[in-house]
Design a protein around this motif. Structure first.
Motif, PDB file in Angstrom:
ATOM      1  N   CYS A   1       0.860  -1.172   0.000  1.00  0.00           N
ATOM      2  CA  CYS A   1       0.000   0.000   0.000  1.00  0.00           C
ATOM      3  C   CYS A   1       0.896   1.222   0.000  1.00  0.00           C
ATOM      4  O   CYS A   1       1.722   1.378   0.900  1.00  0.00           O
ATOM      5  N   VAL A   2       0.773   2.074  -0.980  1.00  0.00           N
ATOM      6  CA  VAL A   2       1.640   3.226  -1.113  1.00  0.00           C
ATOM      7  C   VAL A   2       0.793   4.478  -1.042  1.00  0.00           C
ATOM      8  O   VAL A   2      -0.215   4.585  -1.717  1.00  0.00           O
ATOM      9  N   GLY A   3       1.198   5.453  -0.203  1.00  0.00           N
ATOM     10  CA  GLY A   3       0.363   6.649  -0.083  1.00  0.00           C
ATOM     11  C   GLY A   3       1.178   7.888   0.181  1.00  0.00           C
ATOM     12  O   GLY A   3       2.329   7.825   0.592  1.00  0.00           O
ATOM     13  N   LEU A   4       0.563   9.032  -0.054  1.00  0.00           N
ATOM     14  CA  LEU A   4       1.192  10.319   0.217  1.00  0.00           C
ATOM     15  C   LEU A   4       0.169  11.204   0.892  1.00  0.00           C
ATOM     16  O   LEU A   4      -0.853  11.520   0.317  1.00  0.00           O
ATOM     17  N   GLY A   5       0.435  11.590   2.144  1.00  0.00           N
ATOM     18  CA  GLY A   5      -0.466  12.495   2.845  1.00  0.00           C
ATOM     19  C   GLY A   5       0.033  13.917   2.710  1.00  0.00           C
ATOM     20  O   GLY A   5       1.163  14.168   2.320  1.00  0.00           O
ATOM     21  N   SER A   6      -0.832  14.877   3.069  1.00  0.00           N
ATOM     22  CA  SER A   6      -0.475  16.279   2.960  1.00  0.00           C
ATOM     23  C   SER A   6       0.729  16.590   3.840  1.00  0.00           C
ATOM     24  O   SER A   6       0.678  16.474   5.051  1.00  0.00           O
ATOM     25  N   GLY A   7       1.824  16.964   3.210  1.00  0.00           N
ATOM     26  CA  GLY A   7       3.012  17.338   3.952  1.00  0.00           C
ATOM     27  C   GLY A   7       3.804  16.172   4.506  1.00  0.00           C
ATOM     28  O   GLY A   7       4.747  16.346   5.258  1.00  0.00           O
TER      29      GLY A   7
ATOM     30  N   LYS B   1      -2.898  26.074   4.775  1.00  0.00           N
ATOM     31  CA  LYS B   1      -4.075  26.795   4.275  1.00  0.00           C
ATOM     32  C   LYS B   1      -4.667  26.032   3.102  1.00  0.00           C
ATOM     33  O   LYS B   1      -4.002  25.786   2.102  1.00  0.00           O
ATOM     34  N   ASP B   2      -5.918  25.644   3.224  1.00  0.00           N
ATOM     35  CA  ASP B   2      -6.610  24.912   2.170  1.00  0.00           C
ATOM     36  C   ASP B   2      -7.263  25.886   1.195  1.00  0.00           C
ATOM     37  O   ASP B   2      -7.477  27.063   1.505  1.00  0.00           O
ATOM     38  N   SER B   3      -7.609  25.390   0.021  1.00  0.00           N
ATOM     39  CA  SER B   3      -8.260  26.244  -0.982  1.00  0.00           C
ATOM     40  C   SER B   3      -9.666  26.639  -0.543  1.00  0.00           C
ATOM     41  O   SER B   3     -10.156  27.717  -0.887  1.00  0.00           O
ATOM     42  N   ASP B   4     -10.320  25.771   0.214  1.00  0.00           N
ATOM     43  CA  ASP B   4     -11.660  26.074   0.720  1.00  0.00           C
ATOM     44  C   ASP B   4     -11.606  26.244   2.238  1.00  0.00           C
ATOM     45  O   ASP B   4     -10.891  25.520   2.939  1.00  0.00           O
ATOM     46  N   ARG B   5     -12.386  27.174   2.732  1.00  0.00           N
ATOM     47  CA  ARG B   5     -12.479  27.386   4.173  1.00  0.00           C
ATOM     48  C   ARG B   5     -13.261  26.251   4.821  1.00  0.00           C
ATOM     49  O   ARG B   5     -14.149  25.668   4.200  1.00  0.00           O
ATOM     50  N   LEU B   6     -12.931  25.948   6.058  1.00  0.00           N
ATOM     51  CA  LEU B   6     -13.688  24.938   6.788  1.00  0.00           C
ATOM     52  C   LEU B   6     -15.020  25.537   7.233  1.00  0.00           C
ATOM     53  O   LEU B   6     -15.045  26.623   7.839  1.00  0.00           O
ATOM     54  N   THR B   7     -16.104  24.860   6.896  1.00  0.00           N
ATOM     55  CA  THR B   7     -17.436  25.313   7.286  1.00  0.00           C
ATOM     56  C   THR B   7     -18.227  24.141   7.847  1.00  0.00           C
ATOM     57  O   THR B   7     -17.789  22.987   7.801  1.00  0.00           O
TER      58      THR B   7
ATOM     59  N   ALA C   1     -17.652  16.525   4.332  1.00  0.00           N
ATOM     60  CA  ALA C   1     -17.425  15.421   3.397  1.00  0.00           C
ATOM     61  C   ALA C   1     -16.320  15.724   2.395  1.00  0.00           C
ATOM     62  O   ALA C   1     -15.627  14.810   1.934  1.00  0.00           O
ATOM     63  N   THR C   2     -16.136  16.989   2.055  1.00  0.00           N
ATOM     64  CA  THR C   2     -15.139  17.345   1.036  1.00  0.00           C
ATOM     65  C   THR C   2     -13.801  17.752   1.646  1.00  0.00           C
ATOM     66  O   THR C   2     -12.873  18.097   0.915  1.00  0.00           O
ATOM     67  N   GLN C   3     -13.690  17.722   2.974  1.00  0.00           N
ATOM     68  CA  GLN C   3     -12.460  18.159   3.634  1.00  0.00           C
ATOM     69  C   GLN C   3     -11.669  16.998   4.232  1.00  0.00           C
ATOM     70  O   GLN C   3     -10.843  17.195   5.129  1.00  0.00           O
ATOM     71  N   ALA C   4     -11.895  15.798   3.713  1.00  0.00           N
ATOM     72  CA  ALA C   4     -11.211  14.619   4.266  1.00  0.00           C
ATOM     73  C   ALA C   4      -9.692  14.717   4.126  1.00  0.00           C
ATOM     74  O   ALA C   4      -8.954  14.189   4.954  1.00  0.00           O
ATOM     75  N   GLN C   5      -9.216  15.374   3.078  1.00  0.00           N
ATOM     76  CA  GLN C   5      -7.774  15.490   2.852  1.00  0.00           C
ATOM     77  C   GLN C   5      -7.262  16.900   3.125  1.00  0.00           C
ATOM     78  O   GLN C   5      -6.263  17.342   2.553  1.00  0.00           O
ATOM     79  N   ARG C   6      -7.928  17.617   4.030  1.00  0.00           N
ATOM     80  CA  ARG C   6      -7.537  18.997   4.335  1.00  0.00           C
ATOM     81  C   ARG C   6      -6.138  19.061   4.949  1.00  0.00           C
ATOM     82  O   ARG C   6      -5.698  18.118   5.614  1.00  0.00           O
TER      83      ARG C   6
ATOM     84  N   ARG D   1      -5.284  20.367   9.902  1.00  0.00           N
ATOM     85  CA  ARG D   1      -5.660  19.218  10.731  1.00  0.00           C
ATOM     86  C   ARG D   1      -4.816  19.238  11.996  1.00  0.00           C
ATOM     87  O   ARG D   1      -3.632  18.921  11.983  1.00  0.00           O
ATOM     88  N   THR D   2      -5.439  19.617  13.106  1.00  0.00           N
ATOM     89  CA  THR D   2      -4.681  19.796  14.350  1.00  0.00           C
ATOM     90  C   THR D   2      -4.144  18.482  14.890  1.00  0.00           C
ATOM     91  O   THR D   2      -3.177  18.488  15.661  1.00  0.00           O
ATOM     92  N   SER D   3      -4.746  17.364  14.509  1.00  0.00           N
ATOM     93  CA  SER D   3      -4.196  16.067  14.930  1.00  0.00           C
ATOM     94  C   SER D   3      -2.778  15.884  14.407  1.00  0.00           C
ATOM     95  O   SER D   3      -1.962  15.200  15.026  1.00  0.00           O
ATOM     96  N   HIS D   4      -2.477  16.476  13.242  1.00  0.00           N
ATOM     97  CA  HIS D   4      -1.155  16.359  12.634  1.00  0.00           C
ATOM     98  C   HIS D   4      -0.201  17.456  13.104  1.00  0.00           C
ATOM     99  O   HIS D   4       1.007  17.245  13.170  1.00  0.00           O
ATOM    100  N   THR D   5      -0.755  18.629  13.410  1.00  0.00           N
ATOM    101  CA  THR D   5       0.097  19.792  13.623  1.00  0.00           C
ATOM    102  C   THR D   5       0.238  20.227  15.080  1.00  0.00           C
ATOM    103  O   THR D   5       1.262  20.797  15.450  1.00  0.00           O
ATOM    104  N   LEU D   6      -0.772  19.974  15.916  1.00  0.00           N
ATOM    105  CA  LEU D   6      -0.775  20.560  17.252  1.00  0.00           C
ATOM    106  C   LEU D   6      -1.007  19.551  18.376  1.00  0.00           C
ATOM    107  O   LEU D   6      -1.858  19.766  19.249  1.00  0.00           O
ATOM    108  N   PRO D   7      -0.272  18.449  18.396  1.00  0.00           N
ATOM    109  CA  PRO D   7      -0.369  17.550  19.559  1.00  0.00           C
ATOM    110  C   PRO D   7       0.291  18.223  20.760  1.00  0.00           C
ATOM    111  O   PRO D   7       0.856  19.316  20.647  1.00  0.00           O
ATOM    112  N   TYR D   8       0.236  17.567  21.898  1.00  0.00           N
ATOM    113  CA  TYR D   8       1.007  18.061  23.034  1.00  0.00           C
ATOM    114  C   TYR D   8       2.488  18.111  22.653  1.00  0.00           C
ATOM    115  O   TYR D   8       2.987  17.235  21.948  1.00  0.00           O
TER     116      TYR D   8
END
Length: 478
Positions: free
Chosen positions: A3-9, A381-387, A392-397, A400-407
């Motif tokens: 399984c090969v993948g590329l996540g944002s950043g 910064k995503d092309s669309d604002r979070l609303t 449903a369309t922000q799955a690959q935003r 994402r604080t889970s990735h950027t702002l842990p303890y």
């Protein structure tokens, strides 16, 4: 199967999975998601909740860097690809969130209510439910109120050691004893104690027992959001500023999560409010972050539920600290200018052949310190604002604080002197290289410092904290 993948950043990674005949549809979809965000698939370790990657700002640092689970002091020095052998680091500013903490009084109260509901209203014979009702004790108390836990102390001790291995010529015993490393912290207990832990990580590493090293408490830098009148009035104390977050909390996705929790507990739907759902999610997150326990509370959520809860938290952060309102990022102007003044000073000293007087600046604050600055710099910064309507369309935003702002999340700005090719600046977030937004077309991964300054010229010449934070009187309020 591979399984090969590329996540944002995130970097490319190849993950070996189980033979095809054992793969269910659910597992296959899960594998796709996991590959995209560069994590091992859920269920690999029974001690880690399958939903741990969705805890947002309540997540532990190891979920962002999974290799630390095996070796908490591991460092990948190859992540910094210097443009030439001449390059040497001359300064680093590290802006770090405090370590793992207890829940706040407000959240403890909600968690107590949820626990009482499960004790007195829930029915069923599931093992996990019996575990909560018969064995799990409500040990969180209101006086804990966000204080640092032992895991949070360890977060900063370990981070200090790893950064000393990553940047050994800067974060060294010689620099520390010579007074070339400064420490600045927010006044909150969890930040002061994180700062003490970071210093202890270094002094224990080098067995320094004959010296103590001071730190400075500076809320103007590390809690600027409290002192920005426009932010406090227009966002923090303004309920309408969080309208999208409030709409999502009462929307169909959150309602479905609440109903599923009620079904699992066999209670009336009306008993599970959005606050109760959040409290249950926090019980799962805090038990794991603080005690590394996969608590039965986690059984109240499946992966889809966790994605909804994560999005709710991200919406809150987006509109209160991120791109939702312009003043959110502008409130960090004072920290932005402070960072660049330190970089400028180090650059000038290096150019003139002097020893850089402040080789390392360690600044300990909050998620609310880091996020506005990251936003001001244009990261994630995503092309669309979070609303409330585009879950449903922000799955690959990217946001994402889970990735950027842990303890213990950290932003490092490392300044290099590369001889004839000039001074260069490298940003790293959570020990991973970043690319300055809008500078991806640079021929080298670490841009010239002068190019970075030119890129942020408008902010460097403007972005005045006093001007941005002044609360102008609107005609309608006169």
């Amino acid at each position: 199967m591979f399984c090969v993948g590329l996540g944002s950043g995130w970097s490319w990674r190849i993950m070996l999975t189980i033979p095809l005949k054992f793969i269910t549809v659910h597992f296959f979809l899960g594998c796709i998601t996991c590959c995209l965000i560069n994590y091992a698939k859920p269920g690999d370790d029974p001690n880690i909740p399958a939903i741990a990657r969705y805890f947002g700002t309540k997540g532990r640092y190891e979920e962002v860097n999974p290799y630390l689970i095996e070796d908490i002091l591991a460092v990948n020095k190859s992540i910094v690809q210097l443009p030439s052998a001449e390059c040497r680091e001359i300064h680093v500013t590290a802006i770090i969130r405090h370590g793992t903490r207890y829940p706040t009084t407000k959240n403890v109260k909600k968690m107590q209510q949820m626990h009482n509901l499960v004790l007195h209203k829930a029915s069923g014979k599931e093992r996990w439910l019996r575990e909560i009702q018969n064995h799990w004790q409500m040990w969180y108390t209101e006086d804990m109120d966000g204080r640092l836990v032992q895991k949070g102390v360890d977060d900063h001790k370990h981070l200090a050691v790893r950064l000393s291995k990553l940047l050994p010529s800067l974060i060294s015993e010689e620099k520390l004893r010579g007074g070339h490393i400064s420490f600045i912290t927010s006044s909150k207990h969890r930040c002061v104690n994180s700062t003490l832990a970071f210093k202890a990580g270094l002094t224990e590493l080098w067995t320094i027992e004959d010296r103590e090293f001071d730190h400075v408490v500076n809320d103007a830098l590390m809690r600027f959001f409290d002192q920005c009148t426009k932010f406090v009035e227009d966002v923090s104390n303004n309920p309408s500023a969080m309208a999208e977050f409030d709409k999502f909390k009462s929307g169909p996705e959150m309602k479905r999560v609440q109903e599923k929790i009620a079904d699992r507990l066999r209670v009336q739907y009306s008993l599970i409010t959005d606050d109760m759902a959040e409290a249950a999610f926090y019980l799962c997150a805090y038990e794991f972050a603080i005690k590394t326990v996969n608590t039965p509370w986690c059984q109240l959520f499946d992966e889809v539920d966790a994605q909804v809860m994560e999005y709710a938290n991200d919406l809150k952060q987006f509109w209160k600290r991120g791109y939702g309102h312009d003043i959110n990022s502008k409130s960090s102007c004072v920290l932005f200018h402070d960072v660049f003044s330190r970089l400028d000073k180090a650059a000038q000293e290096s150019k003139s052949g002097q020893e850089v007087s402040e080789a390392v600046t360690v600044q300990v604050g909050h998620a609310e310190t880091l996020l506005p600055l990251l936003t001001l710099l244009g990261f994630f910064k995503d092309s669309d604002r979070l609303t409330s309507a585009n879950f449903a369309t922000q799955a690959q935003r990217s946001f994402r604080t889970s990735h950027t702002l842990p303890y213990a999340a950290n932003l490092l700005l490392v300044l290099y002197d590369c001889g004839e090719s000039g001074l260069r600046l490298q940003p790293l977030l959570n020990e991973k290289p970043l690319v300055f937004p809008g500078m991806a077309d640079q021929q080298v991964s670490i841009p010239l410092y002068q190019d970075v300054r030119e890129h942020y010229k408008e902010l460097l010449e403007g972005c005045d904290f006093e001007t941005e934070c002044q609360l102008f009187t609107h005609p309608s309020r006169a």
